[in-house]
Design an enzyme around this catalytic site. Structure first.
Site, mmCIF file in Angstrom:
data_model
loop_
_atom_site.group_PDB
_atom_site.id
_atom_site.type_symbol
_atom_site.label_atom_id
_atom_site.label_comp_id
_atom_site.label_asym_id
_atom_site.label_seq_id
_atom_site.Cartn_x
_atom_site.Cartn_y
_atom_site.Cartn_z
ATOM 1 N N TYR A 115 0.814 -1.222 0.000
ATOM 2 C CA TYR A 115 0.000 0.000 0.000
ATOM 3 C C TYR A 115 0.846 1.270 0.000
ATOM 4 O O TYR A 115 0.488 2.270 -0.590
ATOM 5 C CB TYR A 115 -0.988 -0.004 1.179
ATOM 6 C CG TYR A 115 -2.229 -0.789 0.840
ATOM 7 C CD1 TYR A 115 -3.094 -0.324 -0.151
ATOM 8 C CD2 TYR A 115 -2.524 -1.982 1.471
ATOM 9 C CE1 TYR A 115 -4.225 -1.044 -0.499
ATOM 10 C CE2 TYR A 115 -3.659 -2.711 1.129
ATOM 11 C CZ TYR A 115 -4.512 -2.232 0.149
ATOM 12 O OH TYR A 115 -5.619 -2.939 -0.190
ATOM 13 N N GLU A 211 2.228 -30.541 10.041
ATOM 14 C CA GLU A 211 2.038 -29.731 8.843
ATOM 15 C C GLU A 211 1.075 -28.589 9.045
ATOM 16 O O GLU A 211 1.359 -27.452 8.703
ATOM 17 C CB GLU A 211 1.569 -30.628 7.672
ATOM 18 C CG GLU A 211 1.457 -29.864 6.363
ATOM 19 C CD GLU A 211 1.411 -30.788 5.161
ATOM 20 O OE1 GLU A 211 1.906 -31.913 5.257
ATOM 21 O OE2 GLU A 211 0.887 -30.363 4.113
ATOM 22 N N ASP A 263 2.056 -34.814 5.819
ATOM 23 C CA ASP A 263 1.244 -35.668 4.943
ATOM 24 C C ASP A 263 2.163 -36.512 4.073
ATOM 25 O O ASP A 263 3.277 -36.105 3.743
ATOM 26 C CB ASP A 263 0.354 -34.806 4.033
ATOM 27 C CG ASP A 263 -0.788 -34.168 4.808
ATOM 28 O OD1 ASP A 263 -1.047 -34.592 5.946
ATOM 29 O OD2 ASP A 263 -1.394 -33.223 4.250
#
Lengths: 384, 650
Positions: A115, A211, A263
């Protein structure tokens, strides 16, 4: 150019960086960059910023340090190049905003930088930035171009990752007991440098990094950290720099071994590799963030048979997964590890992947009460 | 359809009967003539030499009663469509065209820069009076009735010379059409010099006898020193737009930049088209026929009519490119000698000679009989008539089809106001598509615009066959290219092979098509180069635009990091931006090549550093050919020299 000077003094760079640098140093680097551009224009050269390449082609695996390190390849970002002109302009804009931050002694998030740098170019309808996705990589470019770190540019990312466990730390002057942080745990900030965070007391014996948030919540709810005297943490997918820096500092300063539970898919393998060796994109940060001793405890492709899982947990591999798995297997830091090659091959031959949550399909407490304790006990099942 | 040209070529009564057969099989258009004498239908009456056996049980004697000569005028009175009088609109155009063609030919032959004034006045709802006046040499009194009152009477048929008119049919056919449709005779005023008196004639045509009927013959006072004025009243209709008299005159002005035209249309303001060059085209020479270009019958006729006594003399004097050596060898091969008497030749020997001539390797006919417009004149004409941005022209070296020398010229006009044409926009809206309109093909044969039968014309086919996409001009398969493009094709020849007597389309000979395609490719290549350059230019302009836009941002950002002289930095960036995008300042010459221009200096002021080339006003065409013309887009000073060079090298 800052970078070309440091190219020849690769060895001295490390010592330089380890020294605690003041904002003045970063400011000087920025000024040097600006002046070099002015000089180039004066000499009727195309003003250019040399930016070390942040891609697989420009990283190498250092066997000794077990870090993914950035090479010397540089890309030149020229102003008088139609395709690069805008990014050149954006780089200078971000540079000037960082310089302002340093002078004011304030920090800004990457979104705030976006910004701050965004405005309409005089006399046109064009904006300097259209999207934050344009400014984020520019910040990383600037970091590598002037051989500095995001924190030193007084820029931070949003908080990501949580931890809980018997550790007391001081964050920006506030003492926090991470075993008493409620259900959400301690939110890991973007900047975890020693001047920001100090460790006060630690009873934990190791760190279990998972995770994502959902899995972490399972462990937290089951008070796993209490029963096992450990710290549990997650990074919300690929851990951001703050989380990785904190893991590294806890590992180094508190001598805590790090175990990761991810995973069973190519993405999980890569997260492990990022934590352990460093990421390709931020290879220049590896030496501050990598935890080369981190161990992968699961979920392994062999666990399907080992734990007698049901068919229901299988998620079919798609072509992309296979491609990615093969890519990872070829990374220098995986290529020479036979257990890993076996692991990845097994996943491909399985033809499916599994999430950590798969373990919950047996029963809700299987993951925290049986699977992980079993894994932690059996060193043979770890992957290094 | 080329048959008919073979017909025209040999042009005797026997050929006319062939034309006649065709006329019979064609629908009898316009035979409802109110005034013209109705001629007995010959449909059921076999004509001698027709060869068709009828199934009627007529005796040779009864048939013989019906067998009689048909006059040429009679034939054309019935088959007016063959001459371009198929409908009212076309009749008006053809009338103007025939008169203007004659005027231009006459002026040029007399070495006078043509000034032609055309009046078209409406006299009734479907009647128009067409008056054409030229400043030509005028016509001798005795010849006026024959020239205007007799079909197939003229100076141009019996020679092989490049001219607009060929057969001597045109103007008298127009007069005949007027007479048939309105009953008004053709009015001619002609004066040969300021010392001579002007003659006024009013002529009708006796169609049966192909003979002028003199209605009035007197001497009058006129306000011009020399020239001819023809007035024909006819049933016609006047429209503007494509295939109109207006278009014909505009195109004629393009192809004849040495002529001045003034047109007074029935409605609207006078169209003034002053000449663009003060030079007459090079005079053309008459040539003898080339053996490759004649038929056996023609040769037999030539044998009969020649003044040469001996065969060797006949061959060398009546044909072009037959030397005495060649003649001797031809005679030898045919089993005769060059000393054989011509009047003793039997048809089989002539046939043998003809065959040997066709097989003998002869030099191509000389091409100095051709007077191409020349690239400069084409450019002048295009500049005058078409508001485009890019013009190019090319004159091909002369070539030969069937023993007739010819030369192809091509011109292209691109961009500018083209495509901003109202007509084209409407067309686009109708299609509901935003793709540019199709290119326009303007065709000329011996400087005469061809307005009809575009799709049967060799030029049009050649345009279609050109791969325009190679030159970055869009083209769907089998269609005209698209874009703000005008393609001019001119064929100059001693004998242009039209596909009909109406002279509307050029027959499709391989040799001609090949030349046209080569000419088009040459021009299109230049256009393609220019378009590519222009694209480069616009790309670089875009680039410069981007750099310029960011310069201030970079200066401000860099300045806020460290201290230095802001203005110096800005200036050096601006100069760099100029240098890196120098291609944006490119200018082009007529070949689409970049005109070398001094690089902007480093001391360039800030204010006018980034200048996007604005379209300049099109300067008057004359100025473009002067050395110090301000805009060098068309700089054809060199084209003429180049053309000659090409001629020599070919």
């Amino acid at each position: 150019m800052a970078r070309s000077a440091s190219k020849t003094t690769q060895s001295s760079k490390k010592t330089k960086r380890d020294n605690k640098r003041s904002g003045a140093h970063t400011k000087a680097q920025l000024e040097k960059l600006a002046l070099s551009i002015v000089k180039m224009a004066e000499r009727e050269q195309d003003p250019a910023i040399a930016i070390p390449t942040r891609s697989l082609s420009n990283v190498s695996y250092n066997e000794k340090t077990r870090h993914v390190e950035m090479g010397d390849n540089k890309q030149s970002r020229n102003f008088f190049n139609y395709g690069q002109a805008k990014r050149f302009m954006q780089t200078m804009l971000v540079g000037s905003k960082c310089k302002d931050l340093i002078e004011m002694g304030k920090t800004a998030s990457i979104r705030q930088i976006y910004y701050m740098s965004k405005h309409t170019i005089k006399g046109t309808k064009e904006k300097t930035f259209d999207d934050q996705s344009e400014s984020d990589p520019i910040i990383e470019d600037l970091e590598v171009a002037i051989d500095t770190l995001r924190e030193e540019l007084h820029v931070f990312a949003s908080n990501r990752g949580n931890l809980a466990g018997p550790i007391t730390l001081v964050d920006d002057g506030n003492t926090l007991d991470c075993s008493a942080m409620g259900s959400a745990g301690y939110a890991v900030p973007s900047i975890c440098e020693p001047d920001m965070i100090q460790f006060k007391k630690c009873k934990a014996k190791f760190i279990l990094h998972v995770e994502k948030d959902t899995v972490w919540r399972r462990f937290h709810e089951d008070r796993f950290w209490q029963t096992h005297d450990c710290i549990i943490s997650h990074g919300g997918g690929q851990p951001a720099r703050g989380m990785r820096r904190l893991l590294r500092r806890m590992h180094e300063e508190l001598k805590l071994p790090v175990f990761v539970l991810l995973d069973n898919d190519p993405w999980g393998y890569y997260i492990y590799s990022v934590i352990k060796h460093g990421s390709i994109n931020l290879a220049y940060e590896s030496r501050r963030m990598a935890v080369p001793d981190a161990k992968f405890i699961g979920v392994s492709s062999f666990d399907y048979d080992r734990c007698g899982m049901s068919d229901d947990v299988k998620i079919e591999l798609d072509a992309n997964d296979v491609k990615r798995a093969k890519q990872i297997a070829n990374y220098a830091w995986f290529a020479n590890k036979r257990p890993w090659q076996k692991e990845i091959k097994k996943m491909i031959s399985n033809g499916f992947k599994m999430e950590v949550e798969a373990m919950i399909s047996k029963n809700l407490s299987y993951l925290t009460e049986e699977y992980v304790p079993m894994k932690l006990k059996d060193k043979k099942q770890w992957l290094d | 359809m080329t048959e008919q040209n073979l017909v025209e070529k040999s042009g005797t009564a026997s050929q006319l009967s062939l034309g006649f057969n065709q006329g019979l099989s064609a629908p009898a258009i316009g035979s409802n003539s109110s005034v013209g004498k109705k001629i007995a239908s010959t449909k059921s009456k076999p004509v001698e030499g027709n060869g068709k056996k009828m199934r009627t049980r007529a005796t040779a004697e009864s048939m013989a009663k019906q067998q009689r000569e048909i006059s040429v005028s009679e034939f054309f009175a019935k088959n007016r469509h063959l001459l371009g009088f198929d409908n009212k609109r076309k009749a008006l155009l053809t009338t103007v065209k025939e008169a203007v063609d004659n005027s231009l030919d006459a002026c040029e032959e007399a070495g006078i820069l043509p000034e032609i004034e055309i009046w078209v006045k409406q006299t009734d709802s479907d009647r128009f009076s067409v008056r054409i006046r030229d400043n030509g040499p005028g016509i001798v009194k005795n010849q006026i009735p024959n020239v205007f009152g007799k079909l197939l009477y003229g100076s141009k048929f019996h020679r092989l010379k490049m001219s607009r008119g060929q057969q001597g049919i045109g103007i008298s056919a127009a007069g005949m059409y007027g007479l048939i449709t309105t009953g008004k005779p053709i009015r001619i005023v002609s004066r040969t010099s300021s010392r001579a008196a002007a003659h006024l004639y009013k002529l009708a045509i006796d169609t049966k006898k192909n003979r002028p009927d003199i209605i009035k013959d007197e001497t009058i006072e006129v306000d011009f020193a020399h020239g001819t004025e023809v007035t024909i009243e006819l049933v016609a209709s006047y429209n503007k737009g494509r295939q109109s008299v207006d278009e014909y005159i505009e195109l004629t002005a393009i192809a004849n930049p040495h002529a001045t035209f003034v047109f007074h249309p029935p409605v609207g303001s006078t169209l003034n088209l002053p000449r663009g060059i003060e030079e007459l085209p090079e005079e053309t020479k008459e040539i003898k026929p080339h053996p490759y270009g004649i038929e056996l019958g023609t040769m037999m006729k030539m044998v009969k009519e020649t003044s040469a006594k001996k065969l060797g003399a006949f061959l060398t004097s009546e044909f072009s490119q037959v030397s005495l050596t060649v003649a001797k060898s031809v005679c030898h091969k045919a089993g005769v000698t060059s000393a054989t008497w011509v009047n003793g030749l039997t048809p089989p020997v002539v046939e043998k000679l003809y065959k040997v001539l066709q097989e003998t390797k002869l030099r191509a006919p000389s091409t100095n009989c051709l007077s191409p417009m020349g690239a400069e004149a084409i450019l002048t004409g295009l500049l005058k008539g078409i508001k485009a941005e890019f013009y190019t022209a090319s004159t091909r070296p002369p070539s030969v089809y069937r023993g007739n020398p010819f030369q192809i010229e091509v011109g292209l006009a691109y961009g500018g106001d083209l495509g901003r044409d109202k007509h084209d926009e409407d067309h686009n809206e109708q299609n509901g598509k935003h793709e540019p309109a199709q290119a326009r093909v303007i065709r000329f044969a011996n400087r005469v615009p061809l307005l009809y039968q575009q799709s049967s014309c060799c030029t049009f086919k050649s345009v279609l066959e050109t791969r325009w996409t190679n030159y970055t001009i869009p083209q769907s398969s089998g269609a005209l290219p698209r874009g703000p493009l005008v393609i001019l094709v001119h064929m100059a020849s001693v004998w242009v092979p039209f596909i009909s007597e109406g002279k509307e389309a050029i027959a499709d000979y391989d040799e001609i098509r090949k030349e046209i395609k080569l000419g088009i490719s040459e021009c299109a290549r230049r256009l393609g180069t220019l378009l590519k350059r222009k694209k480069k230019k616009s790309d670089f302009t875009k680039r410069r635009d981007v750099f310029t836009r960011y310069i201030d941002e970079v200066v401000e950002a860099t300045r806020s990091i460290t201290t230095f002289n802001k203005e110096d930095f800005r200036k050096s960036l601006i100069v760099l931006s100029q240098n890196y995008t120098a291609a944006a300042d490119m200018e082009f010459d007529e070949h689409g090549r970049v005109v070398k221009k001094a690089k902007p200096g480093n001391d360039l002021g800030l204010e006018n550093t980034v200048v996007v080339n604005r379209d300049e006003e099109t300067p008057p065409s004359q100025a473009l050919f002067e050395d110090d013309a301000p805009n060098k887009k068309v700089k054809s000073k060199t084209t003429k020299a180049k053309k000659r060079k090409r001629k020599r090298t070919s």
